[in-house]
Design a protein around this motif. Structure first.
Motif, short mmCIF file in Angstrom:
data_model
loop_
_atom_site.label_atom_id
_atom_site.label_comp_id
_atom_site.label_asym_id
_atom_site.label_seq_id
_atom_site.Cartn_x
_atom_site.Cartn_y
_atom_site.Cartn_z
N ASN A 209 39.81 47.14 42.66
CA ASN A 209 40.23 47.68 43.86
C ASN A 209 40.57 46.66 44.77
O ASN A 209 39.72 45.94 45.49
CB ASN A 209 39.13 48.71 44.34
N SER A 210 41.94 46.65 44.91
CA SER A 210 42.32 45.44 45.82
C SER A 210 42.82 46.32 47.19
O SER A 210 44.05 46.71 47.11
CB SER A 210 43.49 44.60 45.18
N GLY A 211 42.22 45.88 48.34
CA GLY A 211 42.61 46.42 49.55
C GLY A 211 43.42 45.37 50.23
O GLY A 211 43.07 44.27 50.15
N ASP A 212 44.33 45.79 50.95
CA ASP A 212 45.46 44.76 51.60
C ASP A 212 45.94 45.60 53.02
O ASP A 212 46.11 46.91 52.94
CB ASP A 212 46.25 44.40 50.68
N ALA A 213 46.66 44.73 53.81
CA ALA A 213 47.34 45.02 54.85
C ALA A 213 48.79 45.08 54.21
O ALA A 213 49.11 44.56 53.24
CB ALA A 213 47.30 44.19 55.87
N PRO A 214 49.94 45.46 55.30
CA PRO A 214 51.30 45.60 54.87
C PRO A 214 51.70 44.24 54.24
O PRO A 214 52.78 44.26 53.62
CB PRO A 214 51.93 45.94 55.97
N ASP A 215 51.17 43.04 54.67
CA ASP A 215 51.71 41.57 54.14
C ASP A 215 51.81 41.40 52.89
O ASP A 215 52.25 40.76 52.00
CB ASP A 215 51.44 40.74 55.06
N LEU A 216 50.69 42.15 52.19
CA LEU A 216 50.33 42.04 50.92
C LEU A 216 49.87 40.81 50.27
O LEU A 216 49.94 40.54 49.13
CB LEU A 216 51.46 42.65 49.88
N LYS A 217 49.48 39.80 51.09
CA LYS A 217 49.12 38.40 50.87
C LYS A 217 47.74 38.64 49.75
O LYS A 217 47.74 37.90 48.71
CB LYS A 217 48.87 37.75 51.97
N ASN A 218 46.95 39.41 50.32
CA ASN A 218 45.60 39.49 49.32
C ASN A 218 45.87 40.10 48.04
O ASN A 218 45.54 39.65 46.90
CB ASN A 218 44.51 40.28 50.22
N ALA A 219 46.80 40.98 47.98
CA ALA A 219 47.18 41.71 46.73
C ALA A 219 47.84 40.82 45.86
O ALA A 219 47.64 40.70 44.64
CB ALA A 219 47.96 42.93 47.05
N ARG A 220 48.65 39.89 46.40
CA ARG A 220 49.70 39.23 45.62
C ARG A 220 48.67 38.22 44.91
O ARG A 220 48.69 37.62 43.85
CB ARG A 220 50.68 38.37 46.46
N GLU A 221 47.73 37.59 45.61
CA GLU A 221 46.79 36.33 45.28
C GLU A 221 45.90 37.19 44.25
O GLU A 221 45.56 36.46 43.23
CB GLU A 221 46.01 35.87 46.50
N ASP A 222 45.20 38.43 44.49
CA ASP A 222 44.48 39.07 43.48
C ASP A 222 45.50 39.12 42.05
O ASP A 222 44.74 38.79 41.12
CB ASP A 222 44.16 40.50 43.84
N ALA A 223 46.56 39.60 42.16
CA ALA A 223 47.36 39.84 41.15
C ALA A 223 47.59 38.51 40.20
O ALA A 223 47.52 38.51 38.86
CB ALA A 223 48.88 40.47 41.46
N ALA A 224 47.96 37.30 41.08
CA ALA A 224 48.10 36.08 40.58
C ALA A 224 46.83 35.65 39.70
O ALA A 224 47.03 34.91 38.68
CB ALA A 224 48.46 34.96 41.46
N THR A 225 45.64 35.62 40.16
CA THR A 225 44.46 35.49 39.73
C THR A 225 44.08 36.11 38.36
O THR A 225 43.64 35.65 37.46
CB THR A 225 43.13 35.56 40.78
N ILE A 226 44.49 37.41 38.68
CA ILE A 226 44.25 38.25 37.27
C ILE A 226 45.09 38.02 36.24
O ILE A 226 44.78 37.74 35.07
CB ILE A 226 44.07 39.68 37.63
N ALA A 227 46.30 37.55 36.54
CA ALA A 227 47.24 37.46 35.47
C ALA A 227 47.23 35.91 34.96
O ALA A 227 47.72 35.76 33.88
CB ALA A 227 48.47 37.47 36.22
N ALA A 228 46.54 35.21 35.65
CA ALA A 228 46.36 33.81 35.16
C ALA A 228 45.08 33.99 34.12
O ALA A 228 45.15 33.05 33.31
CB ALA A 228 45.63 32.97 36.20
N SER A 229 44.59 35.03 34.07
CA SER A 229 43.25 34.94 33.03
C SER A 229 43.46 35.99 32.06
O SER A 229 43.19 35.86 30.82
CB SER A 229 41.98 35.30 33.81
N PHE A 230 44.29 37.12 32.17
CA PHE A 230 44.62 38.19 31.19
C PHE A 230 46.13 38.14 30.61
O PHE A 230 46.91 37.91 31.55
CB PHE A 230 44.15 39.35 31.68
N LYS A 231 46.24 38.16 29.44
CA LYS A 231 47.78 38.38 28.94
C LYS A 231 48.43 39.54 29.45
O LYS A 231 49.69 39.64 29.50
CB LYS A 231 47.72 37.98 27.41
#
Length: 305
Positions: A209-231
């Motif tokens: 569960n990734s909560g974020d404000a409209p700038d989506l900075k946290n969500a993008r970093e969450d997505a980048a981190t998960i994508a770096a580990s999972f195919k």
């Protein structure tokens, strides 16, 4: 513990008209009131729109909803998205013919999803990790949760517990941990995500569960981190959230096997009270492009005497 709604602070005052429950009180079954817990206080509120529903606020922040009469009812939309994603991979109708599903919940709250999955998969084995021991004790008494080994409540810090678990022992891991408005950073780094991946069995799914404000900075970093580990990755959210028009929740998931294109999942997501879209792996990686992968801080070198 999980967090929903607007951020709140520890030490917030009880809602007007609700009695503050004395320390040491442990009622059998839910009773409205404000209760002292190890990390502050929690408030149990009767759902005015549902005679068997209860809301749980933790340190002033809305955390969970429980329907005592129907564990398959999930009031929070993002929880319904998580359930739909898990059920798409392991259809409940086929669960009885296969191995028992094994789940790990990082963040307890009222154990809404754990109750749901117990009802959907009666033979599943689940562990809920909750930082607050007093809260875990209250929740056990209020909501008549399944007993071990079907559901174990383990008190501890989510990362510490995850790092001790045996490899290849969980089919799904759900991260729903917040301190105020954000997930504690140690639970968002590439190093922690690699521990999660180690604990997952082949074909397992990591859902956050990734909560974020409209700038989506946290969500993008969450997505980048998960994508770096999972195919393989996906994101589920409503269109307004995906376009950065409001504060809210995104459900992100990673796996070592493809999520596939399940028409039933798409219809289920679109048919909710808040219709949601599902982004595939290519869309997730495009969304995360340029965002940094989070890492643990470098270890502090020891100083020789």
């Amino acid at each position: 513990m999980a967090k929903r709604g607007k951020p709140g602070g520890r030490g917030s005052r009880p809602t007007a008209g609700v009695v503050e429950v004395p320390r040491g009180t442990r009622p059998d079954g839910p009773v409205e009131g404000v209760y002292y817990i190890d990390t502050g206080d929690c408030e149990l509120i009767a759902d005015q729109d549902n005679s068997t529903g209860w809301l749980l606020k933790i340190n002033g922040v809305m955390s969970s909803h429980i329907d005592l009469a129907d564990p398959l009812f999930l009031d929070f939309e993002y929880m319904r998205w998580m359930a739909a994603l898990i059920e798409s991979r392991w259809p409940p109708s086929e669960a009885s013919s296969g191995p028992k599903l094994r789940g790990l919940h990082l963040g307890g709250g009222a154990c809404s999803l754990a109750r749901y999955f117990h009802a959907a998969y009666p033979d599943a084995r689940q562990v809920v990790v909750e930082l607050d021991g007093k809260l875990a004790e209250y929740v056990r008494g209020w909501f008549d949760l399944p007993k071990a080994p079907l559901l174990r409540l383990r008190v501890g810090e989510a990362r510490d517990v995850t790092e001790t678990l045996t490899a290849d022992t969980r089919d799904f891991i759900i991260r729903d941990v917040f301190a105020g408005a954000v997930t504690p950073r140690p639970l968002t780094t590439a190093e922690f995500t690699r521990h999660v991946k180690r604990v997952l069995a082949p074909g397992g799914v990591y859902v956050v569960n990734s909560g974020d404000a409209p700038d989506l900075k946290n969500a993008r970093e969450d997505a980048a981190t998960i994508a770096a580990s999972f195919k393989h990755t996906v994101i589920i959210a409503d269109p307004a959230m995906l376009k950065g028009r409001r504060y809210g929740n995104m459900v992100m998931a990673g796996s070592d096997t493809p999520f596939g294109d399940d028409p039933k999942l798409h219809r289920r997501l679109l048919g909710g009270a808040v219709p949601a879209h599902l982004w595939d792996d290519a869309q997730v990686r495009a969304f995360a492009a340029g965002a940094p992968v989070r890492h643990d801080p470098p270890a502090t070198p020891s100083i020789a005497p």
